[in-house]
Design a protein around this motif. Structure first.
Motif, PDB file in Angstrom:
ATOM      1  N   TYR A 270       0.835  -1.206   0.000  1.00  0.00           N
ATOM      2  CA  TYR A 270       0.000   0.000   0.000  1.00  0.00           C
ATOM      3  C   TYR A 270       0.870   1.257   0.000  1.00  0.00           C
ATOM      4  O   TYR A 270       0.624   2.206  -0.749  1.00  0.00           O
ATOM      5  CB  TYR A 270      -0.920  -0.011   1.221  1.00  0.00           C
ATOM      6  N   GLU A 271       1.881   1.267   0.841  1.00  0.00           N
ATOM      7  CA  GLU A 271       2.747   2.442   0.960  1.00  0.00           C
ATOM      8  C   GLU A 271       3.520   2.720  -0.329  1.00  0.00           C
ATOM      9  O   GLU A 271       3.858   3.868  -0.615  1.00  0.00           O
ATOM     10  CB  GLU A 271       3.737   2.248   2.115  1.00  0.00           C
ATOM     11  N   THR A 272       3.786   1.695  -1.088  1.00  0.00           N
ATOM     12  CA  THR A 272       4.505   1.874  -2.352  1.00  0.00           C
ATOM     13  C   THR A 272       3.546   1.995  -3.534  1.00  0.00           C
ATOM     14  O   THR A 272       3.957   1.859  -4.701  1.00  0.00           O
ATOM     15  CB  THR A 272       5.468   0.695  -2.586  1.00  0.00           C
ATOM     16  N   ASP A 273       2.282   2.252  -3.236  1.00  0.00           N
ATOM     17  CA  ASP A 273       1.256   2.480  -4.259  1.00  0.00           C
ATOM     18  C   ASP A 273       1.056   1.284  -5.188  1.00  0.00           C
ATOM     19  O   ASP A 273       0.672   1.429  -6.339  1.00  0.00           O
ATOM     20  CB  ASP A 273       1.570   3.732  -5.074  1.00  0.00           C
ATOM     21  N   GLU A 274       1.299   0.088  -4.657  1.00  0.00           N
ATOM     22  CA  GLU A 274       1.039  -1.110  -5.440  1.00  0.00           C
ATOM     23  C   GLU A 274      -0.294  -1.748  -5.082  1.00  0.00           C
ATOM     24  O   GLU A 274      -0.731  -2.678  -5.759  1.00  0.00           O
ATOM     25  CB  GLU A 274       2.177  -2.112  -5.235  1.00  0.00           C
ATOM     26  N   THR A 275      -0.910  -1.312  -3.999  1.00  0.00           N
ATOM     27  CA  THR A 275      -2.281  -1.705  -3.680  1.00  0.00           C
ATOM     28  C   THR A 275      -3.037  -0.461  -3.255  1.00  0.00           C
ATOM     29  O   THR A 275      -2.453   0.493  -2.742  1.00  0.00           O
ATOM     30  CB  THR A 275      -2.353  -2.745  -2.545  1.00  0.00           C
ATOM     31  N   ASP A 276      -4.322  -0.491  -3.441  1.00  0.00           N
ATOM     32  CA  ASP A 276      -5.149   0.672  -3.123  1.00  0.00           C
ATOM     33  C   ASP A 276      -5.971   0.485  -1.862  1.00  0.00           C
ATOM     34  O   ASP A 276      -6.626   1.432  -1.417  1.00  0.00           O
ATOM     35  CB  ASP A 276      -6.104   0.986  -4.276  1.00  0.00           C
ATOM     36  N   ARG A 277      -6.006  -0.695  -1.324  1.00  0.00           N
ATOM     37  CA  ARG A 277      -6.720  -0.910  -0.074  1.00  0.00           C
ATOM     38  C   ARG A 277      -6.004  -1.989   0.703  1.00  0.00           C
ATOM     39  O   ARG A 277      -5.563  -2.994   0.139  1.00  0.00           O
ATOM     40  CB  ARG A 277      -8.175  -1.339  -0.322  1.00  0.00           C
ATOM     41  N   VAL A 278      -5.875  -1.764   2.004  1.00  0.00           N
ATOM     42  CA  VAL A 278      -5.254  -2.779   2.842  1.00  0.00           C
ATOM     43  C   VAL A 278      -5.999  -2.846   4.158  1.00  0.00           C
ATOM     44  O   VAL A 278      -6.429  -1.816   4.693  1.00  0.00           O
ATOM     45  CB  VAL A 278      -3.756  -2.476   3.074  1.00  0.00           C
ATOM     46  N   ASN A 279      -6.191  -4.051   4.667  1.00  0.00           N
ATOM     47  CA  ASN A 279      -6.797  -4.243   5.975  1.00  0.00           C
ATOM     48  C   ASN A 279      -5.698  -4.273   7.017  1.00  0.00           C
ATOM     49  O   ASN A 279      -4.687  -4.969   6.842  1.00  0.00           O
ATOM     50  CB  ASN A 279      -7.603  -5.545   6.011  1.00  0.00           C
ATOM     51  N   LEU A 280      -5.892  -3.540   8.106  1.00  0.00           N
ATOM     52  CA  LEU A 280      -4.849  -3.333   9.092  1.00  0.00           C
ATOM     53  C   LEU A 280      -5.030  -4.239  10.302  1.00  0.00           C
ATOM     54  O   LEU A 280      -6.132  -4.331  10.853  1.00  0.00           O
ATOM     55  CB  LEU A 280      -4.843  -1.881   9.557  1.00  0.00           C
ATOM     56  N   SER A 281      -3.968  -4.864  10.720  1.00  0.00           N
ATOM     57  CA  SER A 281      -3.970  -5.577  11.998  1.00  0.00           C
ATOM     58  C   SER A 281      -3.673  -4.571  13.099  1.00  0.00           C
ATOM     59  O   SER A 281      -3.310  -3.414  12.860  1.00  0.00           O
ATOM     60  CB  SER A 281      -2.955  -6.714  11.982  1.00  0.00           C
ATOM     61  N   SER A 282      -3.813  -5.009  14.347  1.00  0.00           N
ATOM     62  CA  SER A 282      -3.826  -4.085  15.481  1.00  0.00           C
ATOM     63  C   SER A 282      -2.597  -3.210  15.569  1.00  0.00           C
ATOM     64  O   SER A 282      -2.692  -2.015  15.899  1.00  0.00           O
ATOM     65  CB  SER A 282      -3.994  -4.870  16.788  1.00  0.00           C
ATOM     66  N   GLU A 283      -1.410  -3.735  15.252  1.00  0.00           N
ATOM     67  CA  GLU A 283      -0.199  -2.952  15.439  1.00  0.00           C
ATOM     68  C   GLU A 283      -0.085  -1.788  14.462  1.00  0.00           C
ATOM     69  O   GLU A 283       0.715  -0.872  14.663  1.00  0.00           O
ATOM     70  CB  GLU A 283       1.039  -3.845  15.340  1.00  0.00           C
TER      71      GLU A 283
END
Length: 555
Positions: A270-283
């Motif tokens: 996501y940070e490198t603009d290779e995905t547009d959506r990411v699900n986040l774990s707690s950390e």
């Protein structure tokens, strides 16, 4: 579907998407072509998604998981499909008629729908698919689960007492499909969007034999997209189906999916603009909570512990109640999950269905049927050991193999091991293996999830009837069976009494018989790129609808 079914079944999908089906967890991310974006050119209509597991099968008769439900819903149209608002919209059926007694549904099919091999989609494709799903020789779990007591003669056929040609389905002609129900089903239109009821091309299925739906070239599509590549264990590719009857509405040209099991790798994409959506774990949640791209999406999907009552100690009611009470759900939700998921003290999720007369939410009415109480749990556990003659015991705990699943399972292990004399052996396995082991009841305790297959309490509560296809706990209670049967038969057209019967059934299941230990209602903490538009999150079946999705700037 599906939960989810579509089954929204495994914890491995909590953050790395599947369902569904519902049901069950999602770790899907979407992205445009990053090289185009970085060079300043307009974005292509291409999404790059990540998922946490391999698709077990794309055979709609055999699927029981939310991951398959997602991609079946993207490549196939049933009679109806889930639309922009998560509501049924016309698919292969243009419209339908219902008889006055509610038992005969006649679907009028469009004549411009074709399979990706050029064959027309006809009423015969639905007859074949539905008969195949209920045929005992097929071995489908969801065929009987979805059809028994719903489609005329389905239960007798699934039990081997009648032949499949007696199922209450008929091709009146090529474009008229008639369905006979056992009883009025007020949510039947919603059911027709589910994967089990998708059509199949008989000639193609029989030609491919046992390899049908196991590879991209062993599949046919009649929906918005078709699968063109499937690299098992690595990912798959969908492309716009140019022969789709509604192709003008489909803006995406391609969806690429890559299997990524750990959240850190997905966040990096996501940070490198290779995905547009990411699900986040707690950390990662606290790190990104202040971002404009941070979103929390609540779902009607619940996770709980299944307890195998074939186990000597877990066959004891006090032991199961101790397991229910020993887990601190609030800390689990706040600290371990930290993604908006809510601790739940019941089974039917909140914000899902409301009382037809008072408009109060089901979960609000029944409240917390299970509460955290360590002292009481120890007391009940001691009684259970005395009653069963067991002093120390090791229980096998079946969990997922993703990073997030392992973290949560480690927390639950610590909670359970507060019970004197109990040790937990966590067995972290891939999704497909979990499905197989659940089916064989090869576990003592299992972390399990369920998302709705249609919008009705029945989609949750009828799992636990005696010998139900998704029960897999050894639970059997005649009183519970009668409550579910009554809600589905004599009360089918008495909405208030029916709803209140479901309230009683949930109390019986969770509070009285302690069949499951509720954990939480899932939510997803996500990051979304703002140029991804038109994606709809669904309350049942496929977790998302991509038919109307597009990348802003090149739509």
């Amino acid at each position: 579907m599906k939960k989810e079914r579509y089954i929204l079944i495994v914890l491995s999908f909590i953050f790395t998407f599947v369902l569904a089906a519902c049901s069950g967890g999602d770790s899907e991310s979407t992205s445009s072509d990053s090289s185009k974006e970085q060079s300043g050119e307009s974005k292509e209509q291409v999404l790059h998604l990540t998922d946490s597991a391999e698709i077990p099968t794309m055979d709609s008769s055999m699927t029981i998981d939310a991951l398959a439900a997602q991609w079946l819903g993207s490549t196939k149209d049933g009679l109806y499909r889930l639309g922009k608002n998560g509501e049924p919209e016309p698919g292969i059926a243009k419209k339908h008629d219902v008889s006055d007694d509610g038992l005969t549904w006649t679907f009028h099919l469009r004549e411009d729908a074709v399979w990706s091999n050029g064959d027309p989609v006809t009423a015969h494709d639905f007859v074949f698919a539905w008969q195949r799903a209920i045929d005992p020789d097929t071995g489908s779990e969801y065929g009987p689960y979805m059809m028994d007591g719903v489609i005329k003669n389905a239960e007798s056929i699934s039990q081997g007492d009648k032949s499949v040609d007696q199922l209450g389905v008929k091709a009146v002609d090529d474009y008229t499909f008639e369905v006979q129900l056992e009883k009025p089903i007020p949510y039947f239109e919603s059911m027709t969007t589910f994967g089990t009821f998708l059509p199949m091309n008989k000639k193609f299925v029989e030609e491919k034999g046992e390899q049908y739906a196991m590879d991209a070239d062993k599949l046919l599509a009649n929906g918005p997209f078709k699968m063109t590549e499937w690299n098992h264990g690595e990912g798959w590719t969908l492309e716009k189906n140019p022969d789709y009857w509604d192709a003008d509405k489909v803006k995406l040209d391609k969806i690429n999916v890559k299997v990524v099991k750990d959240t850190a790798s997905a966040v990096n994409l996501y940070e490198t603009d290779e995905t547009d959506r990411v699900n986040l774990s707690s950390e990662f949640v606290d790190e990104y909570r202040s971002s404009d791209e941070f979103k929390v999406e609540e779902e009607p999907t619940v996770f709980f512990l299944k307890m195998n009552q074939k186990n000597k100690l877990l066959s004891n009611l006090n032991a199961r109640k101790a397991v229910q009470m020993v887990i601190d759900r609030q800390s689990m939700a706040d600290v371990i999950l930290n993604n908006g998921s809510l601790p739940i003290g019941g089974y039917v999720p909140g914000n899902f269905v409301k009382h037809p007369e008072t408009d109060k939410d089901f979960r609000e009415i029944n409240g917390k049927l299970v509460e955290y109480d360590l002292d009481k749990a120890q007391e009940l556990w001691s009684k259970a050991k005395e009653e069963t003659g067991v002093d120390t015991v090791e229980l096998r705990y079946l969990g997922g193999d993703t990073e997030v699943a392992k973290n949560l399972d480690a927390y639950i292990k610590d909670q359970l091991e507060q019970l004197d004399g109990l040790s937990i052996k966590v067995e972290s396995v891939p999704f497909k293996v979990r499905l197989e082991r659940d089916s064989k009841m090869d576990y003592d305790i299992e972390n399990y999830g369920w998302g709705p297959d249609y919008i009705d309490p029945n989609t949750f509560l009828n799992l636990w009837v005696t010998d139900g296809g998704n029960n897999k706990t050894g639970y059997s209670n005649e009183e519970y069976d009668q409550l579910i049967k009554k809600a589905g038969s004599e009360l089918a057209q008495k909405p208030v009494e029916r709803f209140e019967t479901f309230l009683k059934a949930e109390k019986k299941l969770v509070q009285d018989d302690a069949v499951i230990a509720p954990l939480y209602q899932r939510a997803k903490a996500q990051l979304w790129k703002p140029y991804v538009k038109g994606v709809t999150a669904n309350p049942m079946g496929p977790d998302y609808t991509y038919k109307y999705a597009y990348i802003e700037g090149n739509e």
